[in-house]
Design an enzyme around this catalytic site. Structure first.
Site, short mmCIF file in Angstrom:
data_model
loop_
_atom_site.label_atom_id
_atom_site.label_comp_id
_atom_site.label_asym_id
_atom_site.label_seq_id
_atom_site.Cartn_x
_atom_site.Cartn_y
_atom_site.Cartn_z
N GLY A 66 0.83 -1.20 0.00
CA GLY A 66 0.00 0.00 0.00
C GLY A 66 0.85 1.24 0.00
N GLY B 233 -2.79 -2.63 -7.79
CA GLY B 233 -1.97 -3.84 -7.72
C GLY B 233 -1.78 -4.47 -9.09
N ASP B 234 -2.81 -4.42 -9.92
CA ASP B 234 -2.71 -4.99 -11.26
C ASP B 234 -1.75 -4.17 -12.12
OD1 ASP B 234 -4.63 -6.83 -10.40
OD2 ASP B 234 -6.26 -5.51 -11.02
#
Lengths: 335, 335
Positions: free
Chosen positions: A238, A267-268
């Site tokens: 994060g 995240g992707d």
């Protein structure tokens, strides 16, 4: 060519409401419909970065048809259809080749309700369709053919009903046999099983890493994941960026500042950054800088899961990547 | 044969969640998808009562395709697909003939989220597709052909973008020219314009009647609506049942007891009761008893918009229909 595998693809439908009021009736904005599921998000970013990208997985039923239409439209310059003003980000998406395998079941939908008063999103996620043994066999045949021309493969997201929990492990073994680097981004038992097949890279977040190893300490948990089979671990933390633990060393990569925005798809985008960097022969600090900049540019984009290209290019030079000392895989006794 | 017209048809999608928590992510039950929009609800009930029923209106795009599939399945014994346990009511649906006119636009969806903790539903309704002048002309051609073999027609719901506000008035004039009794169940300006074309019956609720006439007193408002063109008015008053004001007299019909349940579709079931009673030559008290019993059996059914046949048959003998004196269309001065 890079392959992304999305076994549990979805059609992501987003509506906006002025304010979400439970147990009342809302008129909603025109829906924004886009191909969803982690692997398709990764594919979209890879294509936008200029990589030839082939998306595989499963699609079926009327929702599967719409998903494939939307995927085909990416190449035509759109990033989402049905969008009103302000919802098309500056992704300049390249086209993603559709190698999704047809199934008898119906592709799942996710419904996202964006509350314009707060900016928060309420999600309603359908379960995936059951994939039969015959459909899995058809997928494997196609996957092996794709591997013959691939420079890397990303295995992403959850497994739909019907697929054995070791399915990702099987796909990793196939990739290793073909000599193609493989990244695994999943969680729970499919991640645990996948590790045993020795993927080149995993990209868990801290929750996933803790669930896997029992450790809440990122460096220790990453070392433990390597011990269990991952050649390298890029743990996404994060606001704390990414911690990479590899055979070449350990690095912490941090965004230049705290970001506010929508973290959907960040995240992707990091996965796309890591994988494209690997294919282009960047060193670890270069790959991590790209992953962080793409991830941050996704948080800053107005539409969930898109990235802001200008922000990406600006942020790329501002990411701080620091070499960190290797942690012992067992904690030192401190008393 | 009875025609129902649904200009703004929808695919109704219902999910269940254990508890709705705004701004979180929910895994939802398998979706229940059914043909929606008032006219299609009316058609389903008419067919279940054994009437040959033709549904027309517009359908387009992938959602339109799914709507038509679901409509076709009604005849195959199902009342909704994708239903889990407990969601199929005892409707024993008959088949509804599909005379929906294809359009280039995409049929709208409604998403209903049922909160299992409270039983309440949160609705998200898409806007309808734009209907072009050419599509309206194609519809009119088909409508005139259908009228030649029809014993009654119900015009139901809202008008989608693109259709003139006087569209229902035009359809009423066509029906009157063909000598086919016509019921209008809409609101706002389309209702106001429709009245001028002299429909045989309107079925407003009290809100709609008040909006139309300015009066909050049902008997006075109904008389005023008759003065403006409706041959008869059946005002649905929720727990107060139905007040019918006709050239043959006035009646109040009441359910035997206060009901608890889901009122979705209760008004549409009342329309089906009134129209089927008219076609079968029932007198007004007979029509009203059927409308009330169907409406109550819809509230009592576990699935929104279905009706409980056993409850319907039991309630039919228990509805109280009372003749009431005619109200002057102008209020008496009381001071």
């Amino acid at each position: 060519m890079i392959i992304t595998v999305t076994p549990n693809a979805a059609l992501d439908i987003t509506y906006r409401v002025p304010r979400l009021r439970p147990h009342t009736t809302h008129r909603v904005s025109e829906p924004v419909e886009r191909p969803g599921g982690k692997g398709l998000n990764v594919a979209r970013v890879l294509a936008a970065l200029g990589h030839r990208t082939v998306a595989t997985g499963f699609a079926g039923g009327s929702t599967g048809d719409v998903l494939r239409e939307r995927l085909a439209e990416l190449g035509a310059g759109g990033t989402a259809t049905g969008a009103g003003t302000g919802t098309r980000a500056d992704t300049r998406a390249g086209s993603v080749e559709d190698a999704l395998v047809p199934i008898a079941g119906t592709t799942r939908r996710t419904i996202g309700i964006v509350d314009d008063a707060t900016g928060d999103t309420t999600m309603f996620n359908e379960a995936g369709p059951t994939v039969t043994a015959g459909e899995w066999a058809a997928f494997l045949t196609g996957y092996r053919k794709l591997l013959a021309g691939a420079s890397a493969v990303a295995l992403c997201g959850s497994l739909p009903p019907g697929l054995p929990v070791g399915s990702f492990a099987e796909l990793i073994r196939e990739a290793r046999t073909a000599g193609v680097p493989v990244l695994l981004d999943t969680s729970g038992e499919p991640l645990r099983r996948g590790l045993a097949a020795r993927p080149d890279l995993i990209k868990p977040n801290l929750d996933e890493l803790t669930q896997l190893t029992g450790s809440t300490q990122p460096a220790q948990a990453a070392e433990e994941a390597r011990r269990r089979g991952a050649r390298a671990v890029a743990a996404s933390l994060g606001p704390e960026g990414i911690l990479a633990v590899t055979e070449d060393g350990c690095w912490q990569a941090l965004p230049p500042a705290r970001l506010s925005g929508n973290p959907t798809g960040a995240g992707d985008s990091a996965v796309a950054g890591l994988l494209s960097g690997l294919v282009e022969g960047l060193d670890w600090p270069g790959r991590l800088a790209r992953a962080i900049a793409l991830s941050a540019a996704t948080v800053l984009a107005p539409a969930a899961g898109e990235f802001d290209r200008a922000a990406y290019e600006e942020l790329l030079g501002q990411v701080r990547v620091t070499a960190v000392p290797r942690t012992a895989s067992r904690p030192a006794t401190t008393s």
